[in-house]
Design an enzyme around this catalytic site. Structure first.
Site, short mmCIF file in Angstrom:
data_model
loop_
_atom_site.label_atom_id
_atom_site.label_comp_id
_atom_site.label_asym_id
_atom_site.label_seq_id
_atom_site.Cartn_x
_atom_site.Cartn_y
_atom_site.Cartn_z
N SER A 1 0.83 -1.20 0.00
CA SER A 1 0.00 0.00 0.00
C SER A 1 0.86 1.25 0.00
O SER A 1 1.96 1.26 0.54
CB SER A 1 -0.89 0.00 1.26
OG SER A 1 -1.50 1.25 1.44
N TYR B 1 -1.41 -0.76 10.86
CA TYR B 1 -1.72 -1.33 9.54
C TYR B 1 -0.58 -1.02 8.57
O TYR B 1 -0.03 -1.92 7.94
CB TYR B 1 -3.04 -0.77 9.00
CG TYR B 1 -3.17 -0.99 7.53
CD1 TYR B 1 -2.93 0.04 6.62
CD2 TYR B 1 -3.49 -2.25 7.02
CE1 TYR B 1 -3.01 -0.18 5.25
CE2 TYR B 1 -3.57 -2.47 5.66
CZ TYR B 1 -3.32 -1.43 4.78
OH TYR B 1 -3.38 -1.65 3.44
N LYS C 1 2.50 -3.50 6.61
CA LYS C 1 2.86 -3.53 5.18
C LYS C 1 4.36 -3.31 5.02
O LYS C 1 5.03 -3.99 4.23
CB LYS C 1 2.08 -2.47 4.41
CG LYS C 1 0.58 -2.74 4.33
CD LYS C 1 0.29 -4.07 3.65
CE LYS C 1 -1.20 -4.32 3.53
NZ LYS C 1 -1.51 -5.65 2.94
C1 WQD Z 1 -9.61 9.20 1.14
C2 WQD Z 1 -9.87 10.68 1.41
C3 WQD Z 1 -10.27 11.18 3.72
C4 WQD Z 1 -14.04 9.02 4.08
C5 WQD Z 1 -6.96 4.23 3.08
C6 WQD Z 1 -5.83 3.46 3.68
C7 WQD Z 1 -4.96 2.92 2.58
C8 WQD Z 1 -5.81 2.13 1.62
C9 WQD Z 1 -6.92 2.99 1.06
C10 WQD Z 1 -5.72 -0.16 2.24
C11 WQD Z 1 -9.17 11.16 2.67
C12 WQD Z 1 -11.50 11.47 2.86
C13 WQD Z 1 -12.87 9.55 3.57
C14 WQD Z 1 -15.08 9.89 4.46
C15 WQD Z 1 -13.75 11.77 3.81
N1 WQD Z 1 -6.36 1.01 2.27
N2 WQD Z 1 -12.74 10.89 3.43
N3 WQD Z 1 -14.90 11.24 4.31
O1 WQD Z 1 -7.27 7.14 3.88
O2 WQD Z 1 -6.48 7.63 1.52
O3 WQD Z 1 -6.44 5.30 2.36
O4 WQD Z 1 -7.69 3.44 2.19
O5 WQD Z 1 -4.71 -0.45 1.68
O6 WQD Z 1 -3.98 2.10 3.16
O7 WQD Z 1 -5.06 4.34 4.44
O8 WQD Z 1 -8.60 6.37 1.84
O9 WQD Z 1 -10.97 6.50 1.25
O10 WQD Z 1 -10.32 6.47 3.71
O11 WQD Z 1 -9.88 8.50 2.35
O12 WQD Z 1 -13.60 12.99 3.69
O13 WQD Z 1 -16.17 9.46 4.94
O14 WQD Z 1 -11.27 10.85 1.63
O15 WQD Z 1 -10.08 12.21 4.67
O16 WQD Z 1 -8.75 12.48 2.45
P1 WQD Z 1 -7.16 6.73 2.46
P2 WQD Z 1 -10.02 6.90 2.32
#
Ligand code: WQD
Length: 340
Positions: free
Chosen positions: A126, A151, A155
């Site tokens: 990741s 997490y 990785k």
């Molecule tokens: C994306 C953006 C949030 C939800 C995570 C893991 C990564 C991978 C992918 C496994 C951010 C914003 C999110 C919400 C929001 N997983 N957001 N409201 O955090 O980039 O990555 O998932 O491998 O390892 O860290 O993905 O989709 O959670 O967030 O505003 O209800 O959307 O703040 O900026 P992220 P995400």
């Protein structure tokens, strides 16, 4: 026919990869403990390819069950290892669960590779390993920073374990560092099935549009980005699946230039949260209820991939744009909810 074991093969990325492998002519074995998916996914895969994969419900933490599996299935030409826990927040609250489920299971698999002479291994990594990038787009030579969650640490540790094992064995491996997987198979038969309240942005958006959630909370619009919201590299899950087929083909052809290679798997384009919201509304015609709330702890401001290495070495490039990914995510959500 080459035989590939896919652990976590009924999961979101795993199931799309199984479909891509079967379409590429591989025989697929699936191990999944169904802790974060449904057995119905097996039917979805079979309906798409008309090839029912061999499936065994198994927990890779149980060493004797893992050993018994490999005694029953020989001639495995490669392993693609997806099975892991992946919720950043949960890992902070329950680190031991993550170290046991993500690291111990890897060790069990690598031990079987040694016993059975399995020499091709693809690892699901990741972009989290990079933490907050110093410069963008981020390439594979960027420094690996101290993980901000257990997490992410699993990785990092897993990549190091695999690299060390490759150095002293006949194992050849590729770690694919995913950016943000989104979307669903165009058939509408498989897609993301978040358990409980979605942690990730796109499933939360589609559930809000479907009326399952009241409104989307956008975690901060005061970041140092053009519109104040965080930037990510959202990649269609079908493109991500294809990257795994290209990677296993490369290992089977013994083309890895070094025994352990790492590749970023993204589109190379960054999109902000607000850009994703407006693209979703444009593509679907839906109006999304959302509000701006406080920042989410642990979020990096911006991260998106330099994909040159995967483009050149794997001869792979993302084919779908964000509109196609969001349209497929919405089609899948409507299918799951029985919405026309
Ligand atoms: C994306 C953006 C949030 C939800 C995570 C893991 C990564 C991978 C992918 C496994 C951010 C914003 C999110 C919400 C929001 N997983 N957001 N409201 O955090 O980039 O990555 O998932 O491998 O390892 O860290 O993905 O989709 O959670 O967030 O505003 O209800 O959307 O703040 O900026 P992220 P995400």
């Amino acid at each position: 026919m080459k035989r590939i074991l896919v652990t976590g093969g009924l999961g979101y990325i795993g199931s799309h990869t199984v479909v891509a492998l079967q379409k590429a002519g591989y025989e697929v074995l699936i191990i999944d403990n169904l802790s974060n998916t449904s057995i119905d996914v097996l039917q979805g895969i079979t309906e798409i390819t008309n090839i029912p994969p061999t499936f065994e419900r198994l927990d890779l933490r149980v060493k004797n069950d893992v050993t018994s599996f490999f005694e029953r299935y020989n001639n495995i030409d490669g392993i693609i290892h997806f099975a892991a826990s992946k919720a950043v927040g949960e890992s902070v609250e329950n680190p031991l669960l993550y170290y046991e489920n993500n690291v111990t299971t890897l060790i069990h698999l690598l031990q079987e590779c040694k016993v059975h002479g399995i020499s091709n291994f693809i690892f699901s990594s990741s972009c989290t390993v990079y933490g907050e990038p110093d410069s963008l787009p981020i390439d594979e030579e960027a420094p690996i920073k101290k993980a901000i969650s257990p997490y992410g640490n699993t990785k990092q540790i897993s990549e190091e374990i695999i690299s060390d094992v490759c150095n002293v064995s006949n194992l050849n491996a590729i770690a694919l560092r995913y950016f943000n997987p989104v979307g669903a198979h165009p058939s509408g038969l498989i897609g993301e099935l978040p358990v409980g309240i979605p942690q990730n942005l796109v499933p939360y958006i589609t559930q809000t549009a479907a009326g399952v959630r009241k409104e989307l909370s956008i975690f901060g619009n005061d970041y140092p980005t053009p519109d104040g919201s965080c930037i990510r590299d959202y990649i269609h899950v079908v493109d991500l699946a294809d990257a795994h087929v290209k990677a296993i083909e490369r290992l089977i052809r013994a083309e890895n230039s070094t025994k352990f290679r790492v590749f970023n798997v993204g589109t190379g384009m960054g999109k902000s949260v607000l850009e994703i919201v407006s693209a979703f509304e444009r593509v679907t015609g839906e109006t999304l209820n959302y509000k701006i709330v406080d920042r989410r702890p642990g979020d990096v401001v911006a991260v998106y991939a330099d994909t040159k290495k995967a483009n050149d070495e794997l001869r792979w490039k993302a084919q779908h744009d964000i509109d196609a990914a969001l349209a497929s995510a919405w089609a899948w959500e409507k299918k799951v909810r029985g919405i026309d």
